[in-house]
Scaffold this motif. Structure first.
Motif, PDB file in Angstrom:
ATOM      1  N   TRP A  87      25.530  29.702  54.873  1.00  0.00           N
ATOM      2  CA  TRP A  87      24.309  30.360  55.335  1.00  0.00           C
ATOM      3  C   TRP A  87      24.656  31.561  56.211  1.00  0.00           C
ATOM      4  N   ILE A  88      25.605  31.378  57.121  1.00  0.00           N
ATOM      5  CA  ILE A  88      26.021  32.472  58.010  1.00  0.00           C
ATOM      6  C   ILE A  88      26.657  33.592  57.195  1.00  0.00           C
ATOM      7  N   GLY A  89      27.536  33.214  56.271  1.00  0.00           N
ATOM      8  CA  GLY A  89      28.242  34.211  55.468  1.00  0.00           C
ATOM      9  C   GLY A  89      27.340  35.006  54.559  1.00  0.00           C
ATOM     10  N   ASN A  90      26.171  34.471  54.226  1.00  0.00           N
ATOM     11  CA  ASN A  90      25.248  35.172  53.340  1.00  0.00           C
ATOM     12  C   ASN A  90      24.248  36.059  54.074  1.00  0.00           C
ATOM     13  N   LEU A  91      24.310  36.080  55.405  1.00  0.00           N
ATOM     14  CA  LEU A  91      23.494  37.044  56.152  1.00  0.00           C
ATOM     15  C   LEU A  91      23.957  38.450  55.779  1.00  0.00           C
ATOM     16  N   LYS A  92      23.019  39.345  55.525  1.00  0.00           N
ATOM     17  CA  LYS A  92      23.352  40.633  54.906  1.00  0.00           C
ATOM     18  C   LYS A  92      24.476  41.418  55.584  1.00  0.00           C
ATOM     19  N   PRO A  93      24.428  41.663  56.914  1.00  0.00           N
ATOM     20  CA  PRO A  93      25.509  42.444  57.526  1.00  0.00           C
ATOM     21  C   PRO A  93      26.851  41.727  57.464  1.00  0.00           C
ATOM     22  N   ILE A  94      26.827  40.395  57.620  1.00  0.00           N
ATOM     23  CA  ILE A  94      28.073  39.628  57.567  1.00  0.00           C
ATOM     24  C   ILE A  94      28.615  39.602  56.139  1.00  0.00           C
ATOM     25  N   LYS A  95      27.711  39.405  55.168  1.00  0.00           N
ATOM     26  CA  LYS A  95      28.132  39.380  53.755  1.00  0.00           C
ATOM     27  C   LYS A  95      28.714  40.730  53.351  1.00  0.00           C
ATOM     28  N   TRP A  96      28.108  41.812  53.834  1.00  0.00           N
ATOM     29  CA  TRP A  96      28.615  43.149  53.520  1.00  0.00           C
ATOM     30  C   TRP A  96      30.033  43.322  54.048  1.00  0.00           C
ATOM     31  N   PHE A  97      30.260  42.903  55.299  1.00  0.00           N
ATOM     32  CA  PHE A  97      31.594  43.042  55.896  1.00  0.00           C
ATOM     33  C   PHE A  97      32.613  42.150  55.182  1.00  0.00           C
ATOM     34  N   LEU A  98      32.228  40.914  54.884  1.00  0.00           N
ATOM     35  CA  LEU A  98      33.141  39.990  54.204  1.00  0.00           C
ATOM     36  C   LEU A  98      33.503  40.498  52.810  1.00  0.00           C
ATOM     37  N   GLN A  99      32.532  41.067  52.112  1.00  0.00           N
ATOM     38  CA  GLN A  99      32.789  41.617  50.780  1.00  0.00           C
ATOM     39  C   GLN A  99      33.739  42.796  50.852  1.00  0.00           C
ATOM     40  N   LEU A 100      33.537  43.643  51.882  1.00  0.00           N
ATOM     41  CA  LEU A 100      34.407  44.798  52.087  1.00  0.00           C
ATOM     42  C   LEU A 100      35.837  44.342  52.360  1.00  0.00           C
ATOM     43  N   LEU A 101      35.990  43.353  53.245  1.00  0.00           N
ATOM     44  CA  LEU A 101      37.306  42.824  53.585  1.00  0.00           C
ATOM     45  C   LEU A 101      37.959  42.162  52.381  1.00  0.00           C
ATOM     46  N   TYR A 102      37.160  41.412  51.622  1.00  0.00           N
ATOM     47  CA  TYR A 102      37.687  40.743  50.436  1.00  0.00           C
ATOM     48  C   TYR A 102      38.203  41.768  49.425  1.00  0.00           C
ATOM     49  N   ASN A 103      37.409  42.807  49.175  1.00  0.00           N
ATOM     50  CA  ASN A 103      37.827  43.840  48.225  1.00  0.00           C
ATOM     51  C   ASN A 103      39.071  44.575  48.709  1.00  0.00           C
ATOM     52  N   PHE A 104      39.138  44.815  50.021  1.00  0.00           N
ATOM     53  CA  PHE A 104      40.300  45.497  50.599  1.00  0.00           C
ATOM     54  C   PHE A 104      41.578  44.729  50.295  1.00  0.00           C
ATOM     55  N   ILE A 105      41.515  43.417  50.420  1.00  0.00           N
ATOM     56  CA  ILE A 105      42.690  42.581  50.146  1.00  0.00           C
ATOM     57  C   ILE A 105      42.898  42.407  48.647  1.00  0.00           C
ATOM     58  N   SER A 106      41.811  42.117  47.922  1.00  0.00           N
ATOM     59  CA  SER A 106      41.922  41.820  46.497  1.00  0.00           C
ATOM     60  C   SER A 106      42.472  42.988  45.686  1.00  0.00           C
ATOM     61  N   PHE A 107      41.935  44.186  45.922  1.00  0.00           N
ATOM     62  CA  PHE A 107      42.384  45.347  45.148  1.00  0.00           C
ATOM     63  C   PHE A 107      43.797  45.796  45.529  1.00  0.00           C
ATOM     64  N   ASN A 108      44.337  45.267  46.628  1.00  0.00           N
ATOM     65  CA  ASN A 108      45.692  45.625  47.052  1.00  0.00           C
ATOM     66  C   ASN A 108      46.652  44.437  47.020  1.00  0.00           C
ATOM     67  N   ARG A 109      46.202  43.308  46.463  1.00  0.00           N
ATOM     68  CA  ARG A 109      47.012  42.099  46.569  1.00  0.00           C
ATOM     69  C   ARG A 109      48.339  42.200  45.824  1.00  0.00           C
ATOM     70  N   LYS A 110      48.379  42.938  44.721  1.00  0.00           N
ATOM     71  CA  LYS A 110      49.636  43.076  43.994  1.00  0.00           C
ATOM     72  C   LYS A 110      50.626  43.954  44.751  1.00  0.00           C
ATOM     73  N   VAL A 111      50.113  44.891  45.518  1.00  0.00           N
ATOM     74  CA  VAL A 111      50.981  45.699  46.371  1.00  0.00           C
ATOM     75  C   VAL A 111      51.518  44.843  47.515  1.00  0.00           C
ATOM     76  N   ILE A 112      50.681  43.946  48.023  1.00  0.00           N
ATOM     77  CA  ILE A 112      51.077  43.105  49.150  1.00  0.00           C
ATOM     78  C   ILE A 112      52.178  42.133  48.753  1.00  0.00           C
ATOM     79  N   VAL A 113      52.021  41.441  47.632  1.00  0.00           N
ATOM     80  CA  VAL A 113      52.999  40.407  47.256  1.00  0.00           C
ATOM     81  C   VAL A 113      54.101  40.939  46.346  1.00  0.00           C
ATOM     82  N   ALA A 114      53.804  41.952  45.546  1.00  0.00           N
ATOM     83  CA  ALA A 114      54.784  42.566  44.633  1.00  0.00           C
ATOM     84  C   ALA A 114      55.507  41.525  43.789  1.00  0.00           C
ATOM     85  N   SER A 115      54.749  40.728  43.061  1.00  0.00           N
ATOM     86  CA  SER A 115      55.353  39.722  42.198  1.00  0.00           C
ATOM     87  C   SER A 115      54.554  39.593  40.914  1.00  0.00           C
TER      88      SER A 115
END
Length: 222
Positions: free
Chosen positions: A36-64
């Motif tokens: 419920w907390i995570g689905n609040l609009k401002p929090i969900k927006w930030f979490l989605q941004l953070l998730y995408n930041f990690i997800s789209f760069n995950r292959k660079v991070i682990v390089a495997s």
């Protein structure tokens, strides 16, 4: 879609959640109200941004490569990759200040000033960016991402030494630790450049890297 956002599948209802929704669904089983907390609009927006930041760069991070040889690499995203560069470049640059006052001033490079260290760091960054200009766009972003991660790994490995030095500085310990970190970074550089197909295809760039790092070390020592 599963390349960019990890899916969660309910094998009974066949419902599928992706990315941050999947994480919230899992966490909600353990932590009441987290969904419920995570689905609040401002929090969900930030979490989605953070998730995408990690997800789209995950292959660079682990390089495997995936063990089952299935290519689960995310789509290439120029915006998130550039944000990755800038964020960790600023972080690495900032961390040089506390490391200088605790570790570097009590090591083999003690004759160098903080300004010299920052100048040498900026020159290394400029050298890597210049080298990347001669690569195809995707390869350039991959190369810079791996170099950025190497710098971040180096900084993170020095943090335990920083904490030790805030209590008691020991020059011999610092020099030994810096030497061990250097050896690990050399090994990690080789692994990451092989992953990015730089070593075999762009030997001149590798030679430029080695020359720049040697110049960096000599400059700081003398």
């Amino acid at each position: 879609k599963c390349h960019n956002e990890i899916p969660l599948v309910d094998i009974e209802t066949k419902q599928v959640w992706y990315g941050i929704d999947a994480l919230l669904e899992i966490l909600d089983r353990k932590i009441p109200f987290i969904k419920w907390i995570g689905n609040l609009k401002p929090i969900k927006w930030f979490l989605q941004l953070l998730y995408n930041f990690i997800s789209f760069n995950r292959k660079v991070i682990v390089a495997s490569v995936s063990a089952n040889k299935y290519d689960c690499s995310p789509d290439f995203n120029t915006g998130y990759r550039t944000a990755f560069f800038l964020f960790f470049l600023l972080f690495n640059s900032y961390m040089l200040l506390p490391l200088y006052h605790t570790v570097f001033k009590n090591s083999i490079i003690s004759n160098s000033s903080y300004l010299q260290i920052q100048v040498a760091h900026c020159l290394l960054v400029a050298c890597n960016i210049t080298g990347a200009l001669f690569l195809p766009k995707r390869k350039a972003f991959e190369y810079l991402g791996q170099i950025n991660m190497l710098a971040l790994i180096c900084i993170l490995l020095l943090l335990p030494l920083y904490m030790v030095n805030t209590v008691a500085a020991n020059k011999d310990l610092n020099n030994f630790y810096l030497g061990m970190v250097s050896l690990f970074i050399i090994k990690e550089y080789t692994r990451r450049m092989k992953y990015a197909a730089i070593i075999n295809n762009y030997p001149i760039l590798v030679a430029m890297n080695i020359s720049a790092v040697l110049a960096f070390i000599i400059y700081l020592m003398y």
